[in-house]
Design an enzyme around this catalytic site. Structure first.
Site, PDB file in Angstrom:
ATOM      1  N   ASP A  61      61.762   2.587  59.311  1.00  0.00           N
ATOM      2  CA  ASP A  61      61.018   3.699  59.070  1.00  0.00           C
ATOM      3  C   ASP A  61      61.749   4.692  59.790  1.00  0.00           C
ATOM      4  OD1 ASP A  61      59.218   5.531  58.619  1.00  0.00           O
ATOM      5  OD2 ASP A  61      57.415   4.572  58.813  1.00  0.00           O
ATOM      6  N   ASN A  88      71.208   9.816  54.144  1.00  0.00           N
ATOM      7  CA  ASN A  88      70.962   9.801  52.812  1.00  0.00           C
ATOM      8  C   ASN A  88      69.534   9.897  52.426  1.00  0.00           C
ATOM      9  OD1 ASN A  88      71.567   9.161  49.777  1.00  0.00           O
ATOM     10  ND2 ASN A  88      70.382   7.643  50.358  1.00  0.00           N
ATOM     11  N   TYR A 154      60.936  20.550  49.758  1.00  0.00           N
ATOM     12  CA  TYR A 154      62.275  19.749  49.850  1.00  0.00           C
ATOM     13  C   TYR A 154      63.316  20.737  49.948  1.00  0.00           C
ATOM     14  CZ  TYR A 154      65.963  17.209  47.683  1.00  0.00           C
ATOM     15  OH  TYR A 154      67.110  16.196  47.564  1.00  0.00           O
ATOM     16  N   LYS A 158      66.189  20.720  52.827  1.00  0.00           N
ATOM     17  CA  LYS A 158      67.496  20.660  52.480  1.00  0.00           C
ATOM     18  C   LYS A 158      68.597  21.884  53.319  1.00  0.00           C
ATOM     19  CE  LYS A 158      67.997  16.596  50.784  1.00  0.00           C
ATOM     20  NZ  LYS A 158      68.538  15.431  51.395  1.00  0.00           N
ATOM     21  N   THR A 188      70.803   8.519  38.119  1.00  0.00           N
ATOM     22  CA  THR A 188      70.306   6.971  38.818  1.00  0.00           C
ATOM     23  C   THR A 188      69.630   6.241  38.231  1.00  0.00           C
ATOM     24  OG1 THR A 188      68.211   7.880  40.336  1.00  0.00           O
ATOM     25  CG2 THR A 188      70.556   8.227  41.234  1.00  0.00           C
TER      26      THR A 188
END
Length: 258
Positions: A61, A88, A154, A158, A188
């Site tokens: 984690d 990643n 998010y 980033k 994906t």
């Protein structure tokens, strides 16, 4: 100078390397000859394999700083070194800013910015003690450089990750190189959750100048390059892997009115 990417004898860690983009990166590193350790909270349905070898999975984690430190100590004890770290792991649900409250948005920032910072600090402690240092690759996003409605936290994380990588590159030079892959849309196993059926995916792909979404293998190839000696003079850089970005909406709007 070698004409191919060669990572034989290198040890790499890929966070979130069990599926999607992470699995594509893991396969590329395996094919280049690296020993790869992948980590995530849950084990993969099946091991990630490529190049005749299999990535090793260890549970972790990334939001638990003590567990992260212990993880990298284990890698050093069992493999003797750490040459490549790929940050990643990340992601976000679709959520507008006025939904869910600040704490939920803060958890997105924690996963996408603070967790890579924690892992990088722990990885650096291993890399700094070995000849040749190492290479850290952040997996960024175009969401960090443009408005990102529905994933604002998010995008902010980033953007911070890119800045963090640039500063790490200066502070940790010349021993450790730090770069960012800035990704656009990648196809994906979860693509359908965002873009719908094949027609929807194709329609979204047409908004990209190259006409399609990226394949995880293409991200993996770029990552293997940055991790290798072929990129020995590249640090503090942001490599755009986005198919040319997004076609400006005004172009289509102007054409529609002709």
């Amino acid at each position: 100078m070698a004409s191919v990417i060669e990572l034989g004898g290198r040890v790499a860690v890929v966070t979130g390397g069990t599926r999607g983009v992470g699995a594509g990166i893991t396969r590329a590193l395996l094919e280049a000859g690296a020993e790869v350790v992948v980590c995530a909270r849950r084990p993969p349905d099946e091991p990630v394999r490529a190049g005749g070898r299999t990535a090793r999975f260890l549970p972790l984690d990334l939001r638990d700083a003590d567990a992260v430190t212990a993880f990298f100590q284990r890698v050093r004890e069992e493999y003797g070194r750490l040459d490549v770290l790929v940050n990643n792991a990340g992601g976000t649900p679709y959520r507008m800013l006025d939904e869910g409250g600040a704490q939920r948005h803060a958890r997105v920032v924690e996963l996408n910015l603070l967790a890579p910072l924690t892992a990088s600090l722990a990885g650096y402690e291993v890399m700094r003690e070995q000849p040749g240092g190492g290479s850290i690759v952040m997996i960024g996003s175009v969401s960090g450089s443009r408005p990102s409605p529905g994933s604002a936290a998010y995008g902010a994380a980033k953007a911070g990750l890119d800045q963090l990588a640039r500063t790490m590159a200066v502070e940790w030079a010349p021993l450790v190189r730090v770069n960012t892959l800035v990704l656009g849309m990648v196809r994906t196993e979860l693509t359908h959750l965002h873009y719908g059926d094949e027609d929807g995916v194709a329609a979204v792909g047409r908004t990209v100048p190259l006409g399609r979404l990226a394949d995880p293998a293409e991200v993996g190839d770029a990552c293997a390059f940055l991790a290798s000696d072929r990129a020995s003079y590249i640090t503090g850089a942001s490599l755009l892997v986005h198919g040319g970005g997004e076609r400006p909406a005004f172009l289509d709007a102007a054409t529609a009115n002709r």
